[in-house]
Write an enzyme that holds these catalytic residues in place. Structure first.
Site, PDB file in Angstrom:
ATOM      1  N   ASN A  22      -1.459   1.756   6.049  1.00 37.35           N
ATOM      2  CA  ASN A  22      -0.542   0.777   5.469  1.00 37.35           C
ATOM      3  C   ASN A  22      -0.106  -0.127   6.605  1.00 37.35           C
ATOM      4  O   ASN A  22       0.274   0.372   7.662  1.00 37.35           O
ATOM      5  CB  ASN A  22       0.655   1.531   4.854  1.00 37.35           C
ATOM      6  N   GLY A  23      -0.157  -1.448   6.415  1.00 35.92           N
ATOM      7  CA  GLY A  23       0.228  -2.374   7.483  1.00 35.92           C
ATOM      8  C   GLY A  23      -0.905  -3.339   7.764  1.00 35.92           C
ATOM      9  O   GLY A  23      -1.805  -3.510   6.932  1.00 35.92           O
ATOM     10  N   LYS A  62      13.467 -14.071 -11.931  1.00 40.51           N
ATOM     11  CA  LYS A  62      13.175 -12.954 -12.847  1.00 40.51           C
ATOM     12  C   LYS A  62      12.161 -13.417 -13.893  1.00 40.51           C
ATOM     13  O   LYS A  62      11.220 -12.709 -14.200  1.00 40.51           O
ATOM     14  CB  LYS A  62      14.447 -12.467 -13.566  1.00 40.51           C
ATOM     15  N   LYS A  72       6.495  -3.641  -4.631  1.00 36.44           N
ATOM     16  CA  LYS A  72       7.874  -3.160  -4.551  1.00 36.44           C
ATOM     17  C   LYS A  72       8.464  -3.354  -3.171  1.00 36.44           C
ATOM     18  O   LYS A  72       9.592  -3.772  -3.015  1.00 36.44           O
ATOM     19  CB  LYS A  72       7.929  -1.689  -4.956  1.00 36.44           C
ATOM     20  N   ARG A  80       4.937   0.552  -6.229  1.00 32.92           N
ATOM     21  CA  ARG A  80       4.915  -0.354  -5.088  1.00 32.92           C
ATOM     22  C   ARG A  80       3.992  -1.540  -5.344  1.00 32.92           C
ATOM     23  O   ARG A  80       4.018  -2.521  -4.614  1.00 32.92           O
ATOM     24  CB  ARG A  80       4.419   0.397  -3.841  1.00 32.92           C
ATOM     25  N   CYS A 120       0.831  -1.200   0.000  1.00 36.78           N
ATOM     26  CA  CYS A 120       0.000   0.000   0.000  1.00 36.78           C
ATOM     27  C   CYS A 120       0.869   1.255   0.000  1.00 36.78           C
ATOM     28  O   CYS A 120       1.948   1.271   0.596  1.00 36.78           O
ATOM     29  CB  CYS A 120      -0.880   0.032   1.238  1.00 36.78           C
ATOM     30  N   GLU A 147      18.252 -16.761  -9.087  1.00 31.26           N
ATOM     31  CA  GLU A 147      17.785 -15.387  -9.272  1.00 31.26           C
ATOM     32  C   GLU A 147      17.234 -15.198 -10.700  1.00 31.26           C
ATOM     33  O   GLU A 147      16.203 -14.551 -10.904  1.00 31.26           O
ATOM     34  CB  GLU A 147      18.940 -14.410  -8.977  1.00 31.26           C
ATOM     35  N   GLU A 183       8.608 -13.936 -12.257  1.00 32.71           N
ATOM     36  CA  GLU A 183       7.862 -12.789 -11.758  1.00 32.71           C
ATOM     37  C   GLU A 183       7.488 -11.792 -12.855  1.00 32.71           C
ATOM     38  O   GLU A 183       6.462 -11.135 -12.742  1.00 32.71           O
ATOM     39  CB  GLU A 183       8.612 -12.104 -10.621  1.00 32.71           C
ATOM     40  N   TRP A 196      -2.960  -2.637  -1.775  1.00 33.98           N
ATOM     41  CA  TRP A 196      -2.520  -3.970  -2.206  1.00 33.98           C
ATOM     42  C   TRP A 196      -3.208  -4.918  -1.251  1.00 33.98           C
ATOM     43  O   TRP A 196      -2.876  -4.979  -0.065  1.00 33.98           O
ATOM     44  CB  TRP A 196      -1.004  -4.052  -2.067  1.00 33.98           C
ATOM     45  N   HIS A 231      19.727 -36.437  -9.800  1.00 27.87           N
ATOM     46  CA  HIS A 231      19.094 -37.048  -8.622  1.00 27.87           C
ATOM     47  C   HIS A 231      17.583 -36.961  -8.723  1.00 27.87           C
ATOM     48  O   HIS A 231      16.902 -36.807  -7.715  1.00 27.87           O
ATOM     49  CB  HIS A 231      19.619 -36.387  -7.344  1.00 27.87           C
TER      50      HIS A 231
END
Ligand code: F6R
Length: 606
Positions: free
Chosen positions: A100-101, A480, A601, A27, A2, A476, A483, A74, A499
């Protein structure tokens, strides 16, 4: 996560808020809204969708006002609906609140308020706040006392802001754990969940700390302690990012812009003062046990750190995903915990650091956002200086963190006598060559990478494989791809393949293999052995490798050949290639690159 903004002073505040929440779009969010003061009554306009659409649909700009607050949501509690969008009003419509939270005890508070006759419009945790404010104001007639009483009842994390028709020239805000700043312009004052909320108007910010509240009006602001109500003299922090640095500068997406900014990002990371790196080195050196924490991309950054500390400094420093840290890590007063975080606001990483501190450990953090919670929490903050990273997907910030971890490992290696001064100087020289090499590769290879990505845009499954330090690069790079392109990609160490996973190799799964330079003989040969295993089963392999003459000829189904480079920077260069590969796959699939679905974000909830 948010985003919060608010402004008081100018006449066209609806427009100022529009710019403010647009600057917070990065964000990640699913709905947004505003509360505007109209003489002595409050107008709330909100809806699901993007800021531009909601402003248009709700015709928000036609309201002229001197004061308002705005929010991008969000969803955490309750579906993405208009009713669940902030701001929320009290029953008497005299209080409008954004938050926010997470209020963890909201159910219990809601039941109590409903019994007292308050009517709720949403499924959110936030809506208890305007009702509590209304209730306490009816009893006390004192806005500050009502805020304090409300906050006393809230459990969880919050940055809240409200406007009220009882005091139409002021914005009230308070915080515990979620970030909150004031922006101090001459004629206009702001509140924001980060600096971008008012970046176009002022660089002067006041950082609100936990258990503080502020009252902001056109001519000034006052910050007080939530527990004692005492006034606090807060310094003004000057934010050096400017709004131009935050804009796209001709690139179609922030992600591409930020990938292309990496040569400069590396230079900035190399320019972080030696004494700052030395402080980190001393803290690691003195500690009996050291740990690295980060989550998502920054976990992979720290896992890269584990390999680098082991190779260059002879010190095993395990990386642990921040969310797992408390379950796994026996830290005490002789430990040192180093976090990496772009935003400095990630809930899981902040929790890991707080846990370490509660056990007496010393802490450090490599962060990009100055004044962020993490940078203020730890004993040894290191600002990486990468500039604003606007795309939700992290690229340049991650690379800069890797440079700083490499510098720290090299310095520790020198101190531990694991490497000689000459070797150290050689490695530093290689690091300093990185910006030019990345620049050359971006300029010369982007077109080819674009073509390869476009040709393979319909591949449904990718296996990303690497050995040693190339393993975190594989992880990583797979993240990418997932996402930004929403394509299934799995990172794995090459050695794992035989394996079990080899059973998956068929025409429905393609592999990307990160090949080290052949100067790293053992790593190189064993990586190629995995390529052979896949090829023997007719699997497709895209090899990312360095030009070694004819040595790799005919090995790969397709290849991306890079100029030979020193081994210490080779994995970093391959990571940049994989960023571009994910980017071009995403654009070929017409994804929403800068704001991909289901990622924010700064993930400020646990
Ligand atoms: C990936 C990504 C996320 C973040 C993670 C941690 O591109 O952006 O996985 O890396 O949410 O965020 P910070 O680094 O802000 O702590």
């Amino acid at each position: 996560m948010c985003g919060i903004t608010g402004a008081v002073g100018l006449k066209d505040i609806a427009n100022v808020l529009f710019e403010g929440i647009r600057n917070l779009e990065y964000r990640g969010y699913d709905s947004c809204g505003v509360a505007l003061m109209n003489r002595n009554s409050i107008i709330v306009k909100k809806n699901v969708g993007g800021v531009g659409d909601v402003y248009q649909k709700e015709n928000i700009l036609r309201h002229s006002t001197h004061l308002g607050i705005a929010h991008t949501r969000w969803a955490t509690h309750g579906q993405v609906t208009r009713n669940n969008t902030h701001p929320f009003l009290s029953c008497d419509k005299n209080f409008a609140v954004i938050h926010n939270g997470i209020i963890s005890n909201y159910q219990e508070l809601k039941v109590r308020l409903q019994k007292e006759g308050h009517r709720f419009q949403s499924e959110t945790d936030t809506e208890v706040i305007p009702h509590l404010l209304e209730k306490f104001y009816a009893k006390t007639g004192d806005l500050e006392a009502s805020l304090i009483q409300t906050v006393k009842l809230l459990e969880g994390t919050f940055a809240i802001a409200f406007i009220t028709s009882h005091q139409p020239d002021q914005i009230y805000c308070a915080k515990r754990e979620s970030p909150l700043l004031l922006g101090i312009g001459d004629e206009v004052k702001f509140i924001g969940s980060d600096f971008n909320a008012f970046i176009d108007h002022t660089k002067n910010a006041v950082i609100i700390d936990d258990d503080e509240y502020a009252i902001v009006s056109k001519d000034g602001y006052i910050v007080k302690n939530l527990l004692t109500r005492e006034e606090i003299n807060k310094p003004i922090t000057r934010m050096e990012w400017d709004s131009e640095t935050s804009k796209k500068g001709g690139y179609p997406h922030y992600m591409l812009k930020e990938i292309y900014e990496q040569p400069q990002t590396v230079v900035n990371a190399l320019e972080v003062e030696e004494k700052t790196v030395d402080r980190l080195v001393n803290m690691i050196h003195k500690s009996k046990s050291a740990h690295l924490v980060g989550v998502g991309t920054t976990y992979y950054v720290t896992l890269y750190g584990t390999y680098i500390f082991s190779a260059l400094a002879g010190r095993y420093i395990p990386a642990i995903s921040s969310d797992e840290f408390a379950s796994l890590s026996p830290v005490d007063k002789d430990s040192f915990v180093l976090a990496a975080s772009q935003s400095g606001e990630t809930y899981d990483t902040i929790s890991a650091i707080k846990y370490a501190q509660s056990r007496g450990a010393k802490t450090g953090a490599i962060v990009n956002v100055m004044g962020s919670t993490l940078s203020r929490l730890v004993d040894c903050p290191v600002l990486q200086g990468s500039g604003p990273e606007i795309c939700v997907i992290s690229t340049k910030a991650a690379l800069a963190q890797m440079i700083l971890l490499t510098r720290t490992a090299l310095k520790l290696g020198l101190k531990n006598k694991k490497i000689a001064r000459k070797t150290y100087d050689g490695f530093m020289k290689s690091l300093r060559s990185l910006p030019d090499i990345i620049e050359g590769i971006l300029n010369e290879r982007s077109g080819f990478i674009h073509r390869v990505a476009h040709n393979h845009r319909n591949v449904k499954n990718w296996l990303y494989l690497g050995r040693g330090v190339y393993y975190p690069i594989a992880l990583e790079s797979a993240l990418k791809m997932k996402e930004v392109a929403y394509v299934h990609a799995e990172g794995m160490p090459c050695g794992f393949l035989k394996h079990g996973t080899l059973a998956m190799i068929d025409s429905d799964i393609n592999s990307i293999v990160f090949i080290p330079p052949n100067s790293e003989k053992v790593l190189y040969e064993s990586t190629l052995a995995s390529v052979e295993e896949i090829r023997a089963r007719n699997g497709f392999v895209l090899g990312i490798h360095f030009d070694e003459g004819n040595r790799n000829q005919g090995l790969f189904s397709e290849e991306l050949i890079l100029p030979p480079v020193p081994p210490v920077i080779a994995p970093l260069i391959q990571m940049v290639i994989a960023q571009l590969f994910a980017y071009f796959t995403a654009t070929s699939l017409k994804r929403n690159v800068d704001k991909p679905r289901s990622l924010a974000k700064s993930v400020t909830v646990g």
